[in-house]
Design a protein around this motif. Sequence first.
Motif, PDB file in Angstrom:
ATOM      1  N   THR A  42       0.803  -1.118  -0.051  1.00  0.00           N
ATOM      2  CA  THR A  42      -0.075   0.059   0.020  1.00  0.00           C
ATOM      3  C   THR A  42       0.807   1.431  -0.186  1.00  0.00           C
ATOM      4  O   THR A  42       2.198   1.204   0.305  1.00  0.00           O
ATOM      5  CB  THR A  42      -0.697  -0.029   1.122  1.00  0.00           C
ATOM      6  N   VAL A  43       0.269   2.348  -0.400  1.00  0.00           N
ATOM      7  CA  VAL A  43       1.183   3.586  -0.459  1.00  0.00           C
ATOM      8  C   VAL A  43       1.458   3.994   1.316  1.00  0.00           C
ATOM      9  O   VAL A  43       2.653   4.251   1.255  1.00  0.00           O
ATOM     10  CB  VAL A  43       0.213   4.758  -0.610  1.00  0.00           C
ATOM     11  N   THR A  44       0.795   3.656   2.207  1.00  0.00           N
ATOM     12  CA  THR A  44       1.159   3.961   3.501  1.00  0.00           C
ATOM     13  C   THR A  44       2.412   3.053   3.767  1.00  0.00           C
ATOM     14  O   THR A  44       3.364   3.597   4.391  1.00  0.00           O
ATOM     15  CB  THR A  44       0.023   3.441   4.574  1.00  0.00           C
ATOM     16  N   ARG A  45       2.462   1.719   3.406  1.00  0.00           N
ATOM     17  CA  ARG A  45       3.554   0.923   3.677  1.00  0.00           C
ATOM     18  C   ARG A  45       4.795   1.122   2.898  1.00  0.00           C
ATOM     19  O   ARG A  45       5.933   1.375   3.339  1.00  0.00           O
ATOM     20  CB  ARG A  45       3.184  -0.633   3.195  1.00  0.00           C
ATOM     21  N   LEU A  46       4.498   1.876   1.600  1.00  0.00           N
ATOM     22  CA  LEU A  46       5.939   2.410   0.969  1.00  0.00           C
ATOM     23  C   LEU A  46       6.343   3.464   1.402  1.00  0.00           C
ATOM     24  O   LEU A  46       7.387   3.725   1.583  1.00  0.00           O
ATOM     25  CB  LEU A  46       5.199   2.652  -0.765  1.00  0.00           C
ATOM     26  N   ALA A  47       5.584   4.307   1.816  1.00  0.00           N
ATOM     27  CA  ALA A  47       5.833   5.553   2.483  1.00  0.00           C
ATOM     28  C   ALA A  47       6.766   5.489   3.823  1.00  0.00           C
ATOM     29  O   ALA A  47       7.751   6.162   3.989  1.00  0.00           O
ATOM     30  CB  ALA A  47       4.587   6.692   3.148  1.00  0.00           C
ATOM     31  N   GLU A  48       6.352   4.408   4.765  1.00  0.00           N
ATOM     32  CA  GLU A  48       7.040   4.058   5.763  1.00  0.00           C
ATOM     33  C   GLU A  48       8.594   3.442   5.413  1.00  0.00           C
ATOM     34  O   GLU A  48       9.660   3.730   5.910  1.00  0.00           O
ATOM     35  CB  GLU A  48       6.294   3.035   6.752  1.00  0.00           C
ATOM     36  N   SER A  49       8.471   2.568   4.324  1.00  0.00           N
ATOM     37  CA  SER A  49       9.890   2.035   3.879  1.00  0.00           C
ATOM     38  C   SER A  49      10.645   3.100   3.338  1.00  0.00           C
ATOM     39  O   SER A  49      11.988   2.958   3.557  1.00  0.00           O
ATOM     40  CB  SER A  49       9.414   1.011   2.803  1.00  0.00           C
ATOM     41  N   ALA A  50      10.183   4.044   2.571  1.00  0.00           N
ATOM     42  CA  ALA A  50      11.014   4.967   1.770  1.00  0.00           C
ATOM     43  C   ALA A  50      11.368   6.216   2.813  1.00  0.00           C
ATOM     44  O   ALA A  50      12.110   6.794   2.462  1.00  0.00           O
ATOM     45  CB  ALA A  50      10.190   5.462   0.830  1.00  0.00           C
ATOM     46  N   GLY A  51      10.569   6.266   3.973  1.00  0.00           N
ATOM     47  CA  GLY A  51      10.846   7.495   4.788  1.00  0.00           C
ATOM     48  C   GLY A  51      10.433   8.726   4.326  1.00  0.00           C
ATOM     49  O   GLY A  51      11.165   9.820   4.552  1.00  0.00           O
ATOM     50  N   VAL A  52       9.156   8.765   3.544  1.00  0.00           N
ATOM     51  CA  VAL A  52       8.667  10.031   3.177  1.00  0.00           C
ATOM     52  C   VAL A  52       6.966   9.966   3.682  1.00  0.00           C
ATOM     53  O   VAL A  52       6.533   9.126   4.131  1.00  0.00           O
ATOM     54  CB  VAL A  52       8.710   9.941   1.475  1.00  0.00           C
ATOM     55  N   SER A  53       6.657  11.052   3.252  1.00  0.00           N
ATOM     56  CA  SER A  53       5.236  11.211   3.740  1.00  0.00           C
ATOM     57  C   SER A  53       4.208  10.421   3.041  1.00  0.00           C
ATOM     58  O   SER A  53       4.534  10.174   1.607  1.00  0.00           O
ATOM     59  CB  SER A  53       4.661  12.681   3.634  1.00  0.00           C
ATOM     60  N   THR A  54       3.013  10.294   3.188  1.00  0.00           N
ATOM     61  CA  THR A  54       2.112   9.353   2.754  1.00  0.00           C
ATOM     62  C   THR A  54       1.690  10.094   1.304  1.00  0.00           C
ATOM     63  O   THR A  54       1.466   9.465   0.371  1.00  0.00           O
ATOM     64  CB  THR A  54       0.903   8.914   3.452  1.00  0.00           C
ATOM     65  N   ALA A  55       1.580  11.531   1.487  1.00  0.00           N
ATOM     66  CA  ALA A  55       1.135  12.334   0.362  1.00  0.00           C
ATOM     67  C   ALA A  55       2.094  12.138  -0.771  1.00  0.00           C
ATOM     68  O   ALA A  55       1.837  12.195  -1.968  1.00  0.00           O
ATOM     69  CB  ALA A  55       0.841  13.582   0.824  1.00  0.00           C
ATOM     70  N   SER A  56       3.282  12.220  -0.429  1.00  0.00           N
ATOM     71  CA  SER A  56       4.585  12.221  -1.277  1.00  0.00           C
ATOM     72  C   SER A  56       4.589  10.869  -1.946  1.00  0.00           C
ATOM     73  O   SER A  56       4.481  10.792  -3.469  1.00  0.00           O
ATOM     74  CB  SER A  56       5.792  12.748  -0.708  1.00  0.00           C
ATOM     75  N   ALA A  57       4.434   9.827  -1.296  1.00  0.00           N
ATOM     76  CA  ALA A  57       4.617   8.648  -1.951  1.00  0.00           C
ATOM     77  C   ALA A  57       3.175   8.231  -2.653  1.00  0.00           C
ATOM     78  O   ALA A  57       3.337   7.749  -3.940  1.00  0.00           O
ATOM     79  CB  ALA A  57       4.460   7.529  -0.726  1.00  0.00           C
ATOM     80  N   SER A  58       2.193   8.570  -2.176  1.00  0.00           N
ATOM     81  CA  SER A  58       1.024   8.355  -3.246  1.00  0.00           C
ATOM     82  C   SER A  58       1.156   9.141  -4.559  1.00  0.00           C
ATOM     83  O   SER A  58       0.698   8.633  -5.556  1.00  0.00           O
ATOM     84  CB  SER A  58      -0.300   8.954  -2.591  1.00  0.00           C
ATOM     85  N   TYR A  59       1.710  10.465  -4.680  1.00  0.00           N
ATOM     86  CA  TYR A  59       1.674  11.139  -5.848  1.00  0.00           C
ATOM     87  C   TYR A  59       2.574  10.413  -6.641  1.00  0.00           C
ATOM     88  O   TYR A  59       2.432  10.247  -7.907  1.00  0.00           O
ATOM     89  CB  TYR A  59       2.330  12.436  -5.494  1.00  0.00           C
ATOM     90  N   HIS A  60       3.824  10.071  -6.221  1.00  0.00           N
ATOM     91  CA  HIS A  60       4.833   9.280  -6.871  1.00  0.00           C
ATOM     92  C   HIS A  60       4.407   7.962  -7.489  1.00  0.00           C
ATOM     93  O   HIS A  60       4.757   7.405  -8.509  1.00  0.00           O
ATOM     94  CB  HIS A  60       6.397   9.575  -6.394  1.00  0.00           C
ATOM     95  N   VAL A  61       3.829   7.284  -6.742  1.00  0.00           N
ATOM     96  CA  VAL A  61       3.334   5.913  -7.186  1.00  0.00           C
ATOM     97  C   VAL A  61       2.125   5.853  -8.206  1.00  0.00           C
ATOM     98  O   VAL A  61       2.139   5.284  -9.409  1.00  0.00           O
ATOM     99  CB  VAL A  61       2.541   5.306  -6.050  1.00  0.00           C
ATOM    100  N   ARG A  62       1.525   7.019  -8.194  1.00  0.00           N
ATOM    101  CA  ARG A  62       0.453   7.313  -9.319  1.00  0.00           C
ATOM    102  C   ARG A  62       1.163   7.828 -10.435  1.00  0.00           C
ATOM    103  O   ARG A  62       0.698   7.579 -11.515  1.00  0.00           O
ATOM    104  CB  ARG A  62      -0.694   8.413  -8.636  1.00  0.00           C
ATOM    105  N   GLN A  63       2.184   8.537 -10.263  1.00  0.00           N
ATOM    106  CA  GLN A  63       3.151   9.055 -11.570  1.00  0.00           C
ATOM    107  C   GLN A  63       3.880   7.630 -12.244  1.00  0.00           C
ATOM    108  O   GLN A  63       3.880   7.526 -13.465  1.00  0.00           O
ATOM    109  CB  GLN A  63       4.255   9.897 -11.093  1.00  0.00           C
ATOM    110  N   LEU A  64       4.098   6.762 -11.314  1.00  0.00           N
ATOM    111  CA  LEU A  64       4.872   5.376 -11.748  1.00  0.00           C
ATOM    112  C   LEU A  64       3.766   4.750 -12.635  1.00  0.00           C
ATOM    113  O   LEU A  64       3.997   3.972 -13.787  1.00  0.00           O
ATOM    114  CB  LEU A  64       5.256   4.768 -10.762  1.00  0.00           C
ATOM    115  N   ALA A  65       2.553   4.776 -12.014  1.00  0.00           N
ATOM    116  CA  ALA A  65       1.377   4.035 -12.813  1.00  0.00           C
ATOM    117  C   ALA A  65       1.008   4.618 -14.055  1.00  0.00           C
ATOM    118  O   ALA A  65       0.710   4.162 -15.216  1.00  0.00           O
ATOM    119  CB  ALA A  65       0.116   3.991 -11.729  1.00  0.00           C
ATOM    120  N   ALA A  66       1.031   5.925 -14.179  1.00  0.00           N
ATOM    121  CA  ALA A  66       0.801   6.825 -15.484  1.00  0.00           C
ATOM    122  C   ALA A  66       1.669   6.498 -16.479  1.00  0.00           C
ATOM    123  O   ALA A  66       1.326   6.421 -17.426  1.00  0.00           O
ATOM    124  CB  ALA A  66       0.650   8.229 -14.932  1.00  0.00           C
ATOM    125  N   TYR A  67       3.007   6.343 -16.088  1.00  0.00           N
ATOM    126  CA  TYR A  67       4.015   5.879 -17.099  1.00  0.00           C
ATOM    127  C   TYR A  67       4.146   4.349 -17.238  1.00  0.00           C
ATOM    128  O   TYR A  67       5.147   3.969 -17.973  1.00  0.00           O
ATOM    129  CB  TYR A  67       5.192   6.602 -16.756  1.00  0.00           C
TER     130      TYR A  67
END
Length: 262
Positions: free
Chosen positions: A54-79
Amino acid sequence: MSNAARHPAPADRPWPLGPNPGGEVVLDARSLRGLAHPLRVKLLGLLRSDGPATVTRLAESAGVSTASASYHVRQLAAYGFAEPDPRPSGRERWWRAAHQTTRLHTEDFADVESAALAGAYLQSVADYYAEQTRAAVAEMHLLPAEWREASSTSDFALRLTSDELAALVADLFEVIGRYHRADPETAEEDPKTAPVVLQLQAFPRPGALTGPPAGRPADDRCADEHRADDHRVDRPAEPGAEQSADRPADQASAQASSHHPE
């Protein structure tokens, strides 16, 4: 002496760990634009090494905010690099990597704009690999003795032709393939095994073919010729060494060739 003739060209070099059921994506100008960001490289690496999250789990592992992880995961999906995982999602969507490996053919990015994008992507990959190394060194003194002794952080100074370098990399790929367990699930059940990160970087020494970096006098580079090139560190850190705030390496691990520039 070069034995490069028996090796495949870089663009044809196979995935060293045998069949690649996760598939491979070859970057073009559009997809490169979507991946040339440090956090996206890191998030994609986590999805590939640790599986759907989940985005929450990715944010914790990457050490970033959930909002930041959510935005960049959606960009990964868009591409096309990430996609929704089909498992029941509950209140939060799960994401998975769309491919297991990325390949970049540098000759495809010859114009100034695309070359800059390729450079930004490769810099992000280099930063991610460096972060993994720092995290591994920080926790080295916490590892069991047999794992400390088995680990290595080494470099080697060689003088080669470009054909010999290509042959050396191809040979190393073959060696890596011999240690790949074909059934990951069976390997995970073996209590003697652990996830291992093996990084492979091989390149002409910076400045050797291009001259000294901008702003650095040529005589400084000449002075480097007299310094030791091999600073291998094959022994564990002393007990009590200060531990970095970086995450443990096993949480940051990614497939060693998941980002494969050629």
